[in-house]
Motif scaffolding. Structure first.
Motif, PDB file in Angstrom:
ATOM      1  N   ARG A   1      53.550  44.845  53.542  1.00  0.00           N
ATOM      2  CA  ARG A   1      54.860  45.496  53.482  1.00  0.00           C
ATOM      3  C   ARG A   1      54.860  46.696  52.529  1.00  0.00           C
ATOM      4  N   GLY A   2      53.759  47.452  52.574  1.00  0.00           N
ATOM      5  CA  GLY A   2      53.657  48.674  51.789  1.00  0.00           C
ATOM      6  C   GLY A   2      53.315  48.475  50.333  1.00  0.00           C
ATOM      7  N   LEU A   3      53.156  47.232  49.890  1.00  0.00           N
ATOM      8  CA  LEU A   3      52.863  46.944  48.491  1.00  0.00           C
ATOM      9  C   LEU A   3      51.410  46.495  48.351  1.00  0.00           C
ATOM     10  N   ARG A   4      50.692  47.112  47.410  1.00  0.00           N
ATOM     11  CA  ARG A   4      49.259  46.861  47.278  1.00  0.00           C
ATOM     12  C   ARG A   4      48.966  45.594  46.465  1.00  0.00           C
ATOM     13  N   PHE A   5      47.790  45.041  46.726  1.00  0.00           N
ATOM     14  CA  PHE A   5      47.221  43.987  45.897  1.00  0.00           C
ATOM     15  C   PHE A   5      46.359  44.657  44.823  1.00  0.00           C
TER      16      PHE A   5
ATOM     17  N   ARG B   1      46.456  39.878  42.042  1.00  0.00           N
ATOM     18  CA  ARG B   1      47.914  39.931  42.008  1.00  0.00           C
ATOM     19  C   ARG B   1      48.448  40.735  43.182  1.00  0.00           C
ATOM     20  N   TYR B   2      49.694  40.436  43.503  1.00  0.00           N
ATOM     21  CA  TYR B   2      50.419  41.167  44.542  1.00  0.00           C
ATOM     22  C   TYR B   2      51.601  41.829  43.853  1.00  0.00           C
ATOM     23  N   GLY B   3      51.587  43.173  43.817  1.00  0.00           N
ATOM     24  CA  GLY B   3      52.590  43.852  43.002  1.00  0.00           C
ATOM     25  C   GLY B   3      52.324  43.517  41.546  1.00  0.00           C
ATOM     26  N   GLN B   4      53.323  42.932  40.894  1.00  0.00           N
ATOM     27  CA  GLN B   4      53.157  42.515  39.505  1.00  0.00           C
ATOM     28  C   GLN B   4      53.059  41.000  39.364  1.00  0.00           C
TER      29      GLN B   4
ATOM     30  N   SER C   1      35.532  23.719  55.936  1.00  0.00           N
ATOM     31  CA  SER C   1      36.940  23.324  56.053  1.00  0.00           C
ATOM     32  C   SER C   1      37.461  22.717  54.757  1.00  0.00           C
ATOM     33  N   ARG C   2      36.696  21.808  54.169  1.00  0.00           N
ATOM     34  CA  ARG C   2      37.171  21.155  52.943  1.00  0.00           C
ATOM     35  C   ARG C   2      37.252  22.135  51.779  1.00  0.00           C
ATOM     36  N   THR C   3      36.301  23.074  51.727  1.00  0.00           N
ATOM     37  CA  THR C   3      36.317  24.045  50.624  1.00  0.00           C
ATOM     38  C   THR C   3      37.511  24.984  50.750  1.00  0.00           C
ATOM     39  N   GLN C   4      37.757  25.517  51.971  1.00  0.00           N
ATOM     40  CA  GLN C   4      38.922  26.391  52.128  1.00  0.00           C
ATOM     41  C   GLN C   4      40.218  25.648  51.831  1.00  0.00           C
ATOM     42  N   ASN C   5      40.341  24.419  52.323  1.00  0.00           N
ATOM     43  CA  ASN C   5      41.565  23.663  52.083  1.00  0.00           C
ATOM     44  C   ASN C   5      41.772  23.400  50.597  1.00  0.00           C
ATOM     45  N   LEU C   6      40.690  23.035  49.910  1.00  0.00           N
ATOM     46  CA  LEU C   6      40.789  22.775  48.475  1.00  0.00           C
ATOM     47  C   LEU C   6      41.217  24.028  47.719  1.00  0.00           C
ATOM     48  N   ILE C   7      40.604  25.160  48.056  1.00  0.00           N
ATOM     49  CA  ILE C   7      40.890  26.408  47.335  1.00  0.00           C
ATOM     50  C   ILE C   7      42.314  26.873  47.588  1.00  0.00           C
ATOM     51  N   TRP C   8      42.722  26.960  48.859  1.00  0.00           N
ATOM     52  CA  TRP C   8      44.024  27.559  49.154  1.00  0.00           C
ATOM     53  C   TRP C   8      45.198  26.605  48.933  1.00  0.00           C
ATOM     54  N   ASN C   9      44.980  25.318  49.050  1.00  0.00           N
ATOM     55  CA  ASN C   9      46.059  24.378  48.734  1.00  0.00           C
ATOM     56  C   ASN C   9      46.330  24.299  47.238  1.00  0.00           C
ATOM     57  N   ASN C  10      45.468  24.922  46.464  1.00  0.00           N
ATOM     58  CA  ASN C  10      45.659  24.966  45.009  1.00  0.00           C
ATOM     59  C   ASN C  10      45.805  26.394  44.494  1.00  0.00           C
ATOM     60  N   THR C  11      46.182  27.308  45.384  1.00  0.00           N
ATOM     61  CA  THR C  11      46.405  28.699  45.003  1.00  0.00           C
ATOM     62  C   THR C  11      47.890  29.026  45.131  1.00  0.00           C
ATOM     63  N   TYR C  12      48.441  29.669  44.104  1.00  0.00           N
ATOM     64  CA  TYR C  12      49.861  30.017  44.068  1.00  0.00           C
ATOM     65  C   TYR C  12      50.015  31.519  43.846  1.00  0.00           C
ATOM     66  N   LEU C  13      51.077  32.069  44.402  1.00  0.00           N
ATOM     67  CA  LEU C  13      51.493  33.441  44.115  1.00  0.00           C
ATOM     68  C   LEU C  13      52.838  33.330  43.418  1.00  0.00           C
ATOM     69  N   GLY C  14      52.802  33.390  42.087  1.00  0.00           N
ATOM     70  CA  GLY C  14      54.020  33.073  41.343  1.00  0.00           C
ATOM     71  C   GLY C  14      54.383  31.621  41.612  1.00  0.00           C
ATOM     72  N   PRO C  15      55.630  31.341  42.056  1.00  0.00           N
ATOM     73  CA  PRO C  15      56.032  29.965  42.382  1.00  0.00           C
ATOM     74  C   PRO C  15      55.706  29.552  43.812  1.00  0.00           C
ATOM     75  N   HIS C  16      55.146  30.467  44.603  1.00  0.00           N
ATOM     76  CA  HIS C  16      54.922  30.223  46.024  1.00  0.00           C
ATOM     77  C   HIS C  16      53.510  29.693  46.249  1.00  0.00           C
TER      78      HIS C  16
ATOM     79  N   ASP D   1      59.425  46.386  40.472  1.00  0.00           N
ATOM     80  CA  ASP D   1      58.568  46.282  39.294  1.00  0.00           C
ATOM     81  C   ASP D   1      57.474  47.327  39.311  1.00  0.00           C
ATOM     82  N   VAL D   2      56.873  47.547  40.481  1.00  0.00           N
ATOM     83  CA  VAL D   2      55.799  48.529  40.586  1.00  0.00           C
ATOM     84  C   VAL D   2      56.325  49.923  40.332  1.00  0.00           C
ATOM     85  N   SER D   3      57.520  50.223  40.837  1.00  0.00           N
ATOM     86  CA  SER D   3      58.105  51.543  40.631  1.00  0.00           C
ATOM     87  C   SER D   3      58.342  51.800  39.152  1.00  0.00           C
ATOM     88  N   ALA D   4      58.715  50.763  38.428  1.00  0.00           N
ATOM     89  CA  ALA D   4      58.990  50.923  37.002  1.00  0.00           C
ATOM     90  C   ALA D   4      57.713  51.140  36.213  1.00  0.00           C
ATOM     91  N   VAL D   5      56.642  50.471  36.627  1.00  0.00           N
ATOM     92  CA  VAL D   5      55.382  50.581  35.903  1.00  0.00           C
ATOM     93  C   VAL D   5      54.666  51.876  36.226  1.00  0.00           C
TER      94      VAL D   5
END
Length: 344
Positions: A120-124, A168-171, A248-263, A326-330
């Motif tokens: 959506r136009g916002l960089r990682f 990170r995604y944005g800030q 399969s088990r490695t991807q599931n383990l990694i991504w089921n334990n990855t968060y973006l902020g509270p998500h 946040d990105v615009s401010a920084v």
């Protein structure tokens, strides 16, 4: 309030085949130079056909930067391969230089890849330090080597933790909560499955040797080709079971334990489905003399992407809008000194 958003992949084998065949032809006639442009086209196709909540991702990498990175890699490894035979001390020095520089190159590659990916136009972006890279890409792998791979799960966990927690995604920072124990469970199961493979193969070979030794004179030895074929097919089938399980088990383990902020990200790859995709893809590639390769890539990518989701805490629209503010401010980041991408 939680909102589960699934990833979608809309690419097709026919579309990607046209891109793939043109990329292959131009790469061959330019002696590999076009491979950088081919990578950009390939990445853009896969990113732009990956969707989340009604919007697709995008890739903005420069082929010139990628070409520069590949030239550096070719020069370094080419110099090593030549000098290790003609002047071993010089070759050893170049190898040492490559090993010392590798964490730096990996960090720069991570920065390039994420900085050139957007949603959506916002960089990682990637903010990992060089010091931490040396710890995770040199120290822990050396520990794994010294321990005869017993510490390999620890090394893998540290590497993924460093990679995810410095993205990170944005800030908003990513976080990673998978412990070492989860990686050890996968490794232990993979070892047990490998032991089963070796046991079955050893038993089959022993059975074959015994019957060949006791075969009556004049009996047609061709009948034992069926045992050889059975053992070979059994070996391949069992090995195909180990690889899909680990992936399969490695991807599931990694991504089921990855968060973006509270998500929280989710992943639900299944080993049996991967087994079928791997097996049928290889058969298709062999039968078509390689022409099935782009269709195989699409099949794997679709299953890989669509097995994932994002468990949102709140509304996606508001979250993205906050990141843009946040990105615009920084303001924009300072250009990187090393702006290239190296494949590892």
């Amino acid at each position: 309030m939680q909102d589960q958003q699934g990833f979608r992949f809309t690419g097709t084998g026919g579309e990607y085949f046209r891109i793939w065949i043109v990329n292959l032809f131009l790469t061959i006639i330019t002696f590999g130079i076009y491979s950088a442009w081919a990578k950009v086209k390939r990445m853009q196709y896969f990113y732009r056909n990956t969707w989340l909540n009604g919007s697709s991702f995008d890739y903005h990498g420069s082929p010139y930067a990628i070409l520069k990175g590949r030239i550096i890699a070719v020069v370094l490894f080419g110099a090593y391969n030549i000098t290790i035979k003609t002047a071993p001390p010089v070759g050893a020095a170049i190898l040492l230089l490559i090993m010392v520089a590798m964490p730096l190159l990996i960090v720069k590659s991570f920065q390039f890849r994420l900085r050139n990916a957007s949603y959506r136009g916002l960089r990682f972006s990637f903010v990992g330090t060089i010091k931490a890279a040396y710890l995770n890409f040199i120290f822990y792998p050396l520990l794994a080597l010294i321990s005869l791979t017993l510490l390999s799960p620890l090394a893998q966990q540290r590497i993924k933790k460093y990679q995810h927690e410095n993205s990170r995604y944005g800030q908003t920072q990513f976080s990673f909560t998978a412990g070492v124990g989860g990686f050890y469970k996968i490794y232990v199961m993979a070892v047990l499955m490998t032991i089963v493979v070796i046991g079955v193969v050893a038993g089959g070979v022993g059975y074959l040797i015994y019957h060949m030794g006791s075969m009556p004179a004049g009996n047609d030895p061709k009948q034992f080709w069926k045992y050889i074929v059975a053992i070979y097919v059994g070996l391949l089938s069992l090995m195909f079971m180990v690889s899909p399980y680990v992936v399969s088990r490695t991807q599931n383990l990694i991504w089921n334990n990855t968060y973006l902020g509270p998500h929280r990200f989710t992943s639900a790859l299944q080993a049996r489905q991967l087994f079928w995709i791997f097996l049928s893809n290889i058969v298709g590639i062999i039968v078509t003399l390689g022409l099935f390769k782009p269709f195989a890539d699409i099949r794997f990518m679709r299953y890989h992407v669509e097995s994932m989701g994002l468990q949102m805490e709140g509304d996606m629209e508001n979250f993205v809008a906050e990141q843009n503010q946040d990105v615009s401010a920084v303001g924009t980041e300072v250009a990187q000194i090393f702006d290239f991408d190296i494949d590892f």
